[in-house]
Scaffold this motif. Structure first.
Motif, PDB file in Angstrom:
ATOM      1  N   ALA A   1      51.485   1.750   7.706  1.00 47.10           N
ATOM      2  CA  ALA A   1      52.583   2.597   7.231  1.00 47.10           C
ATOM      3  C   ALA A   1      52.285   4.066   7.482  1.00 47.10           C
ATOM      4  CB  ALA A   1      52.824   2.345   5.746  1.00 47.10           C
ATOM      5  N   SER A   2      51.056   4.483   7.216  1.00 49.66           N
ATOM      6  CA  SER A   2      50.673   5.875   7.452  1.00 49.66           C
ATOM      7  C   SER A   2      50.735   6.217   8.931  1.00 49.66           C
ATOM      8  CB  SER A   2      49.255   6.122   6.914  1.00 49.66           C
ATOM      9  OG  SER A   2      49.202   5.929   5.508  1.00 49.66           O
ATOM     10  N   THR A   3      50.290   5.266   9.763  1.00 45.18           N
ATOM     11  CA  THR A   3      50.350   5.474  11.209  1.00 45.18           C
ATOM     12  C   THR A   3      51.792   5.565  11.685  1.00 45.18           C
ATOM     13  OG1 THR A   3      48.278   4.265  11.512  1.00 45.18           O
ATOM     14  CG2 THR A   3      49.684   4.527  13.447  1.00 45.18           C
ATOM     15  N   PHE A   4      52.646   4.726  11.114  1.00 43.44           N
ATOM     16  CA  PHE A   4      54.059   4.724  11.496  1.00 43.44           C
ATOM     17  C   PHE A   4      54.695   6.079  11.246  1.00 43.44           C
ATOM     18  CE2 PHE A   4      58.462   4.077   9.822  1.00 43.44           C
ATOM     19  CZ  PHE A   4      59.077   3.792  11.045  1.00 43.44           C
ATOM     20  N   TRP A   5      54.520   6.641  10.051  1.00 46.59           N
ATOM     21  CA  TRP A   5      55.124   7.933   9.748  1.00 46.59           C
ATOM     22  C   TRP A   5      54.513   9.043  10.592  1.00 46.59           C
ATOM     23  CZ3 TRP A   5      59.575   8.097   7.758  1.00 46.59           C
ATOM     24  CH2 TRP A   5      59.982   7.209   6.745  1.00 46.59           C
ATOM     25  N   ALA A   6      53.200   9.006  10.777  1.00 44.54           N
ATOM     26  CA  ALA A   6      52.525  10.086  11.505  1.00 44.54           C
ATOM     27  C   ALA A   6      52.930  10.124  12.968  1.00 44.54           C
ATOM     28  CB  ALA A   6      51.013   9.928  11.376  1.00 44.54           C
ATOM     29  N   THR A   7      53.136   8.972  13.586  1.00 43.99           N
ATOM     30  CA  THR A   7      53.448   8.914  15.016  1.00 43.99           C
ATOM     31  C   THR A   7      54.947   8.916  15.301  1.00 43.99           C
ATOM     32  OG1 THR A   7      53.304   6.489  14.954  1.00 43.99           O
ATOM     33  CG2 THR A   7      51.313   7.699  15.570  1.00 43.99           C
ATOM     34  N   ALA A   8      55.747   8.284  14.435  1.00 42.96           N
ATOM     35  CA  ALA A   8      57.182   8.169  14.698  1.00 42.96           C
ATOM     36  C   ALA A   8      57.983   9.316  14.092  1.00 42.96           C
ATOM     37  CB  ALA A   8      57.710   6.840  14.158  1.00 42.96           C
ATOM     38  N   PHE A   9      57.495   9.908  12.978  1.00 38.91           N
ATOM     39  CA  PHE A   9      58.253  10.944  12.284  1.00 38.91           C
ATOM     40  C   PHE A   9      57.374  12.155  11.961  1.00 38.91           C
ATOM     41  CE2 PHE A   9      60.610   7.069  11.568  1.00 38.91           C
ATOM     42  CZ  PHE A   9      61.938   7.470  11.682  1.00 38.91           C
ATOM     43  N   PRO A  10      56.767  12.760  12.974  1.00 44.44           N
ATOM     44  CA  PRO A  10      55.887  13.909  12.685  1.00 44.44           C
ATOM     45  C   PRO A  10      56.649  15.120  12.144  1.00 44.44           C
ATOM     46  CG  PRO A  10      56.202  13.633  15.060  1.00 44.44           C
ATOM     47  CD  PRO A  10      56.796  12.421  14.405  1.00 44.44           C
ATOM     48  N   ARG A  11      57.866  15.370  12.632  1.00 46.13           N
ATOM     49  CA  ARG A  11      58.633  16.523  12.163  1.00 46.13           C
ATOM     50  C   ARG A  11      59.027  16.365  10.698  1.00 46.13           C
ATOM     51  NH1 ARG A  11      62.894  18.661  16.767  1.00 46.13           N
ATOM     52  NH2 ARG A  11      61.422  18.826  18.505  1.00 46.13           N
ATOM     53  N   THR A  12      59.538  15.190  10.365  1.00 50.03           N
ATOM     54  CA  THR A  12      59.956  14.951   8.985  1.00 50.03           C
ATOM     55  C   THR A  12      58.766  15.036   8.040  1.00 50.03           C
ATOM     56  OG1 THR A  12      61.673  13.459   9.831  1.00 50.03           O
ATOM     57  CG2 THR A  12      61.202  13.352   7.485  1.00 50.03           C
ATOM     58  N   LEU A  13      57.631  14.489   8.496  1.00 48.23           N
ATOM     59  CA  LEU A  13      56.415  14.525   7.682  1.00 48.23           C
ATOM     60  C   LEU A  13      55.943  15.960   7.466  1.00 48.23           C
ATOM     61  CD1 LEU A  13      54.494  12.485   6.326  1.00 48.23           C
ATOM     62  CD2 LEU A  13      53.071  12.591   8.369  1.00 48.23           C
ATOM     63  N   ALA A  14      56.024  16.765   8.527  1.00 43.27           N
ATOM     64  CA  ALA A  14      55.579  18.153   8.416  1.00 43.27           C
ATOM     65  C   ALA A  14      56.541  18.992   7.575  1.00 43.27           C
ATOM     66  CB  ALA A  14      55.439  18.761   9.811  1.00 43.27           C
ATOM     67  N   GLN A  15      57.817  18.632   7.621  1.00 46.06           N
ATOM     68  CA  GLN A  15      58.819  19.377   6.850  1.00 46.06           C
ATOM     69  C   GLN A  15      58.528  19.293   5.356  1.00 46.06           C
ATOM     70  OE1 GLN A  15      61.284  21.161   8.289  1.00 46.06           O
ATOM     71  NE2 GLN A  15      62.071  21.875   6.309  1.00 46.06           N
ATOM     72  N   GLY A  16      58.170  18.085   4.878  1.00 44.95           N
ATOM     73  CA  GLY A  16      57.766  17.902   3.487  1.00 44.95           C
ATOM     74  C   GLY A  16      58.872  18.048   2.470  1.00 44.95           C
ATOM     75  N   SER A  17      60.127  18.026   2.914  1.00 45.37           N
ATOM     76  CA  SER A  17      61.237  18.213   1.970  1.00 45.37           C
ATOM     77  C   SER A  17      61.649  16.921   1.284  1.00 45.37           C
ATOM     78  CB  SER A  17      62.452  18.812   2.697  1.00 45.37           C
ATOM     79  OG  SER A  17      62.852  17.983   3.779  1.00 45.37           O
TER      80      SER A  17
END
Length: 406
Positions: A372-388
């Motif tokens: 799950a952590s790999t999925f978010w980090a690789t597929a959704f890096p922008r959303t993860l970095a946004q943190g909203s």
């Protein structure tokens, strides 16, 4: 003299328009003289109400009148019919609606003291009133949602839909419904001001958004759940095996592919008007051209799909959805291991065209939390970095939740 008679007739009509406020008044005026009768009869028979306690017998008599060799003189005037669930399905099916040339509106009411009508009751209505353009259902109960959806979609010329008191309709599920978007749009227009939770196929969501330049308006919606079809044929083809900027996943044996529905969502989701939206839940599932499979995708399958544009759209959703705080993907942990290890190879051969990898029968597999952590980090890096928003992966088989930060 002719002009005087015409003027006198016009004056009569003007006077009668003030007298014909209800059925009782129209009936009394009809008995005054033949001239008044000619004007009053259309008003008397425009709307027929069979919802009283004697309505069942009255409707049966109405059906028998239409069965006569000679069409009743009132038939051309009938435009609206009101029924309740006391009407027998066999009586409804016996109705010769072809003799009611102007019939365009149907009202169905429910008696709280009676049982929920059977599907046969609704099928008989669909069969005999299929050409109506206006449907009003006041407090009508359905045994299953599918019966309700089939009933709504059976009226090919439906233009307006009323649900009596739609404020009671706060949750709506339209799973497995993709066809007849115009009719579903009619339902959505009626219910959308009151919906707080909506669950539907993402393909239908995109079509509904495309029917209006402003997109779907859901002012009270708090939870939106979208089922995303993953075409099994495209998974097998390996199309889209191209590395792009922002996507760190390797290509090769398990190529990263583009899914048309996900590309559509990237454009349609920001156009939705849902200022109170708090939670977005996506449920990817395996589908084919001929049928939709009920199995939810595994997290391994999701790791093969490109979400570059979708990631960009999600990272900017705080503008159209200021109250959005959670985005979740619901999936299985992995493709299940067969109970008999000896049958692993045969099962692998059976599904090889799908190119969905099975777990190895032995060795250490990564945990669901790690995947799950790999999925978010690789597929959704922008959303993860946004943190909203909080990013989650829901384990459908174990009813567990893993946050992106885990």
């Amino acid at each position: 003299m002719d002009s005087e008679i015409a003027l006198y007739s016009d004056l009569q009509e003007l006077i009668l328009q003030f007298l014909l406020g209800d059925f009782s008044s129209a009936l009394k005026c009809c008995l005054v003289c033949k001239d008044w009768q000619r004007f009053c009869r259309p008003r008397i028979f425009t709307a027929l109400d069979f919802t009283s306690r004697q309505g069942k017998e009255r409707f049966r008599g109405f059906v028998e009148l239409l069965e006569a060799p000679v069409t009743p003189t009132f038939a051309p005037y009938v435009e609206c019919i009101a029924l309740d669930d006391r009407a027998e399905p066999q009586d409804i099916e016996a109705l010769d609606s072809s003799k009611l040339a102007k019939l365009h509106s149907l009202s169905i009411k429910s008696d709280a003291e009676e049982l929920v009508p059977s599907s046969y009751y609704f099928k008989s209505i669909s069969k005999r009133f299929s050409r109506i353009t206006h449907l009003d259902m006041t407090g009508v109960a359905f045994i299953m949602r599918r019966t309700f959806l089939d009933f709504i979609c059976s009226f090919s010329e439906l233009q307006t839909l009323a649900l009596g008191d739609p404020s009671t309709l706060q949750t709506l599920r339209l799973l497995g419904v993709v066809m007849q978007p115009d009719l579903i749009r009619t339902l959505m227009e009626c219910a959308s001001p009151y919906l707080e939770e909506l669950e539907l196929d993402a393909r239908l969501f995109s079509v509904l958004n495309g029917l209006e330049s402003s997109g779907v308006s859901l002012p009270r919606l708090k939870t939106l759940k979208l089922g995303i079809p993953i075409p099994i044929d495209q998974m097998a083809s390996g199309e889209g095996d191209v590395q792009v900027e922002g996507d760190s996943r390797p290509t090769g044996d398990s190529p990263v592919i583009d899914i048309p529905t996900i590309a559509s969502l990237s454009k349609e989701l920001p156009r939705t008007e849902a200022p109170q939206l708090q939670e977005l839940v996506f449920s990817p599932f395996i589908s084919s051209e001929t049928d939709d499979f009920g199995s939810i995708c595994s997290l391994e399958t999701l790791n093969r799909i490109r979400f570059t544009e979708f990631d960009k759209a999600l990272s900017q959703l705080h503008h159209p959805f200021p109250n959005l705080h959670t985005v979740s993907f619901s999936c299985e942990e992995r493709v299940p291991t067969p109970p008999n290890p000896k049958s692993l190879q045969s099962l692998q051969d059976d599904i090889r065209p799908c190119r969905i990898p099975l777990p190895e029968p032995c060795g250490d597999a990564p945990s669901f939390e790690a995947m799950a952590s790999t999925f978010w980090a690789t597929a959704f890096p922008r959303t993860l970095a946004q943190g909203s928003v909080t990013l989650q992966v829901l384990n459908a088989s174990q009813d567990a939740t893993v946050n992106a930060s885990t």
